[in-house]
Scaffold this motif. Structure first.
Motif, PDB file in Angstrom:
ATOM      1  N   ASP A 190       0.798  -1.235   0.000  1.00 37.82           N
ATOM      2  CA  ASP A 190       0.000   0.000   0.000  1.00 37.82           C
ATOM      3  C   ASP A 190       0.827   1.281   0.000  1.00 37.82           C
ATOM      4  O   ASP A 190       0.575   2.193  -0.776  1.00 37.82           O
ATOM      5  CB  ASP A 190      -0.921   0.028   1.239  1.00 37.82           C
ATOM      6  N   GLU A 191       1.803   1.329   0.904  1.00 37.88           N
ATOM      7  CA  GLU A 191       2.589   2.566   1.044  1.00 37.88           C
ATOM      8  C   GLU A 191       3.355   2.870  -0.238  1.00 37.88           C
ATOM      9  O   GLU A 191       3.442   4.019  -0.679  1.00 37.88           O
ATOM     10  CB  GLU A 191       3.567   2.445   2.237  1.00 37.88           C
ATOM     11  N   ILE A 192       3.909   1.808  -0.850  1.00 39.63           N
ATOM     12  CA  ILE A 192       4.684   1.996  -2.093  1.00 39.63           C
ATOM     13  C   ILE A 192       3.743   2.443  -3.213  1.00 39.63           C
ATOM     14  O   ILE A 192       4.040   3.358  -3.981  1.00 39.63           O
ATOM     15  CB  ILE A 192       5.430   0.690  -2.465  1.00 39.63           C
ATOM     16  N   LEU A 193       2.556   1.830  -3.258  1.00 39.27           N
ATOM     17  CA  LEU A 193       1.598   2.182  -4.316  1.00 39.27           C
ATOM     18  C   LEU A 193       1.149   3.631  -4.183  1.00 39.27           C
ATOM     19  O   LEU A 193       1.038   4.359  -5.178  1.00 39.27           O
ATOM     20  CB  LEU A 193       0.395   1.223  -4.277  1.00 39.27           C
ATOM     21  N   LYS A 194       0.936   4.055  -2.933  1.00 36.65           N
ATOM     22  CA  LYS A 194       0.538   5.452  -2.690  1.00 36.65           C
ATOM     23  C   LYS A 194       1.590   6.406  -3.255  1.00 36.65           C
ATOM     24  O   LYS A 194       1.272   7.399  -3.909  1.00 36.65           O
ATOM     25  CB  LYS A 194       0.412   5.704  -1.176  1.00 36.65           C
ATOM     26  N   THR A 195       2.859   6.100  -2.993  1.00 35.78           N
ATOM     27  CA  THR A 195       3.947   6.952  -3.500  1.00 35.78           C
ATOM     28  C   THR A 195       3.945   6.955  -5.019  1.00 35.78           C
ATOM     29  O   THR A 195       4.118   8.002  -5.650  1.00 35.78           O
ATOM     30  CB  THR A 195       5.312   6.422  -2.992  1.00 35.78           C
ATOM     31  N   ILE A 196       3.734   5.773  -5.608  1.00 32.89           N
ATOM     32  CA  ILE A 196       3.737   5.684  -7.079  1.00 32.89           C
ATOM     33  C   ILE A 196       2.600   6.521  -7.657  1.00 32.89           C
ATOM     34  O   ILE A 196       2.794   7.329  -8.569  1.00 32.89           O
ATOM     35  CB  ILE A 196       3.630   4.204  -7.538  1.00 32.89           C
ATOM     36  N   VAL A 197       1.401   6.385  -7.086  1.00 31.10           N
ATOM     37  CA  VAL A 197       0.241   7.111  -7.611  1.00 31.10           C
ATOM     38  C   VAL A 197       0.436   8.616  -7.440  1.00 31.10           C
ATOM     39  O   VAL A 197       0.042   9.407  -8.312  1.00 31.10           O
ATOM     40  CB  VAL A 197      -1.067   6.624  -6.944  1.00 31.10           C
ATOM     41  N   SER A 198       1.109   9.002  -6.361  1.00 35.77           N
ATOM     42  CA  SER A 198       1.326  10.440  -6.164  1.00 35.77           C
ATOM     43  C   SER A 198       2.249  11.004  -7.240  1.00 35.77           C
ATOM     44  O   SER A 198       2.285  12.213  -7.477  1.00 35.77           O
ATOM     45  CB  SER A 198       1.879  10.723  -4.760  1.00 35.77           C
ATOM     46  N   GLY A 199       2.982  10.134  -7.929  1.00 38.91           N
ATOM     47  CA  GLY A 199       3.857  10.581  -9.019  1.00 38.91           C
ATOM     48  C   GLY A 199       3.179  10.545 -10.379  1.00 38.91           C
ATOM     49  O   GLY A 199       3.822  10.799 -11.407  1.00 38.91           O
ATOM     50  N   VAL A 200       1.904  10.220 -10.410  1.00 42.54           N
ATOM     51  CA  VAL A 200       1.168  10.204 -11.687  1.00 42.54           C
ATOM     52  C   VAL A 200       0.457  11.550 -11.820  1.00 42.54           C
ATOM     53  O   VAL A 200      -0.380  11.881 -10.972  1.00 42.54           O
ATOM     54  CB  VAL A 200       0.105   9.066 -11.719  1.00 42.54           C
ATOM     55  N   PRO A 201       0.794  12.333 -12.861  1.00 39.75           N
ATOM     56  CA  PRO A 201       0.143  13.645 -12.989  1.00 39.75           C
ATOM     57  C   PRO A 201      -1.380  13.561 -12.923  1.00 39.75           C
ATOM     58  O   PRO A 201      -2.030  14.446 -12.359  1.00 39.75           O
ATOM     59  CB  PRO A 201       0.619  14.132 -14.360  1.00 39.75           C
ATOM     60  N   ALA A 202      -1.965  12.500 -13.447  1.00 44.46           N
ATOM     61  CA  ALA A 202      -3.425  12.354 -13.384  1.00 44.46           C
ATOM     62  C   ALA A 202      -3.893  12.073 -11.957  1.00 44.46           C
ATOM     63  O   ALA A 202      -5.089  12.172 -11.656  1.00 44.46           O
ATOM     64  CB  ALA A 202      -3.895  11.243 -14.318  1.00 44.46           C
ATOM     65  N   GLY A 203      -2.984  11.688 -11.087  1.00 43.96           N
ATOM     66  CA  GLY A 203      -3.301  11.507  -9.670  1.00 43.96           C
ATOM     67  C   GLY A 203      -4.100  10.264  -9.348  1.00 43.96           C
ATOM     68  O   GLY A 203      -4.689  10.152  -8.267  1.00 43.96           O
ATOM     69  N   ARG A 204      -4.105   9.300 -10.244  1.00 42.97           N
ATOM     70  CA  ARG A 204      -4.888   8.081 -10.014  1.00 42.97           C
ATOM     71  C   ARG A 204      -4.347   6.948 -10.887  1.00 42.97           C
ATOM     72  O   ARG A 204      -3.523   7.179 -11.772  1.00 42.97           O
ATOM     73  CB  ARG A 204      -6.368   8.315 -10.337  1.00 42.97           C
ATOM     74  N   LEU A 205      -4.856   5.747 -10.616  1.00 36.74           N
ATOM     75  CA  LEU A 205      -4.570   4.604 -11.484  1.00 36.74           C
ATOM     76  C   LEU A 205      -5.409   4.725 -12.755  1.00 36.74           C
ATOM     77  O   LEU A 205      -6.463   5.377 -12.757  1.00 36.74           O
ATOM     78  CB  LEU A 205      -4.955   3.300 -10.779  1.00 36.74           C
ATOM     79  N   ALA A 206      -4.970   4.046 -13.815  1.00 38.06           N
ATOM     80  CA  ALA A 206      -5.804   3.915 -15.012  1.00 38.06           C
ATOM     81  C   ALA A 206      -6.905   2.908 -14.733  1.00 38.06           C
ATOM     82  O   ALA A 206      -6.740   2.018 -13.882  1.00 38.06           O
ATOM     83  CB  ALA A 206      -4.963   3.416 -16.180  1.00 38.06           C
TER      84      ALA A 206
END
Ligand code: CAA
Length: 240
Positions: A190-206
């Protein structure tokens, strides 16, 4: 003329979304699966799409399964190599098994299925092959030397195949999805995924449908001049 599409890993995630969108578009669709029998049965009940279980990493099993599909449904016009696994680990902890299993499924599986359909596509002078790679093939990803290598391998494979197929009406293209709302991505802590998503300009998963939309675009008869391309669908996370 109804085109027939085979989608590997086609009963869940991006594969299932692709299968359903192609079905709605009037294609005849067949889905491969392996190891998730209950999910495959539920998918078949829901969609009526025929399902065939085999391990794409197994060359002989793949040739036999494709022969069976062709005998039942006719030749395959469209192949979507979507089946993939992760075995994340930093290299200093990675086992040979973690390395080999990812290369064998994610890259070897593509060779095995393409090899099973390519002669017929050449004879019939039509084919659409779409290989599902990953943003992590382009950017690299901490903990994924195996996966990044396999998914980057798909891009080179596709470019070479695009050259070979061009004169025979066969196109080969890549989709490089970003982090998508699927079981695979939810396997990331979870924590790693949160960091990854925060680096997506769209701010979310596809969503899986947003990736499938790209596949539907590339497999159309009208997409004949798109060949050897890599289409990134990643919410702006990595711009190659
Ligand atoms: N960048 C730099 N350093 C990082 C890091 C990162 N992204 N992530 C962790 N580290 C650091 C940690 O802070 C820690 O530092 P210290 O040693 O100084 O404390 C160290 O690296 C940990 O290294 P370990 O080898 O001990 O790593 P681990 O065993 O704890 O975890 C891992 C490794 C399991 C790979 C974990 O990092 C992980 O799960 N990462 C996510 C990988 C990922 O994104 N997978 C995507 C799966 S979905 C998919 O692939 C679909 C798609 O196509 C997008």
């Amino acid at each position: 003329m109804t085109r027939t599409a085979l989608i590997t890993g086609g009963v869940s995630g991006i594969g299932a979304a692709t299968a359903k969108q192609l079905q709605s578009g009037g294609y005849s669709v067949i889905a491969n699966y392996f190891g998730n029998d209950a999910e495959a049965d539920a998918f078949h009940k829901e969609t009526g799409i025929p399902i065939f279980g085999w391990n794409v990493a197994d060359f002989d099993a793949t040739q036999q399964a494709v022969a069976k599909i062709v005998a039942q449904s006719g030749p395959i016009d469209i192949l979507v190599n979507n089946a993939g696994i992760t075995r994340d680990s930093t290299l200093h902890k990675m086992t040979l098994e973690q390395w080999r299993s990812v290369i064998d499924v994610d890259l070897g599986g593509c060779f095995n299925t393409c090899r099973a359909v390519i002669e017929s596509m050449r004879e019939r002078r039509f084919g659409r092959i779409v290989n599902i790679s990953s943003v992590n093939a382009l950017s690299g990803q901490f903990g994924q030397t195996n996966y990044s290598a396999a998914k980057a391998g798909l891009i080179g494979f596709t470019k070479a195949l695009a050259l070979e197929g061009a004169s025979r009406g066969i196109t080969a293209n890549v989709i490089a999805p970003g982090y998508t709302d699927t079981g695979m991505v939810h396997g990331v802590p979870d924590e790693i995924l949160k960091t990854i998503v925060s680096g997506v300009p769209a701010g979310r998963l596809a969503t899986p449908d947003e990736i499938a939309r790209g596949v539907v675009f590339l497999v159309a008869d009208e997409a004949a001049f798109i060949n050897g391309a890599t289409l990134s669908i990643n919410g702006g996370k990595y711009m190659a």
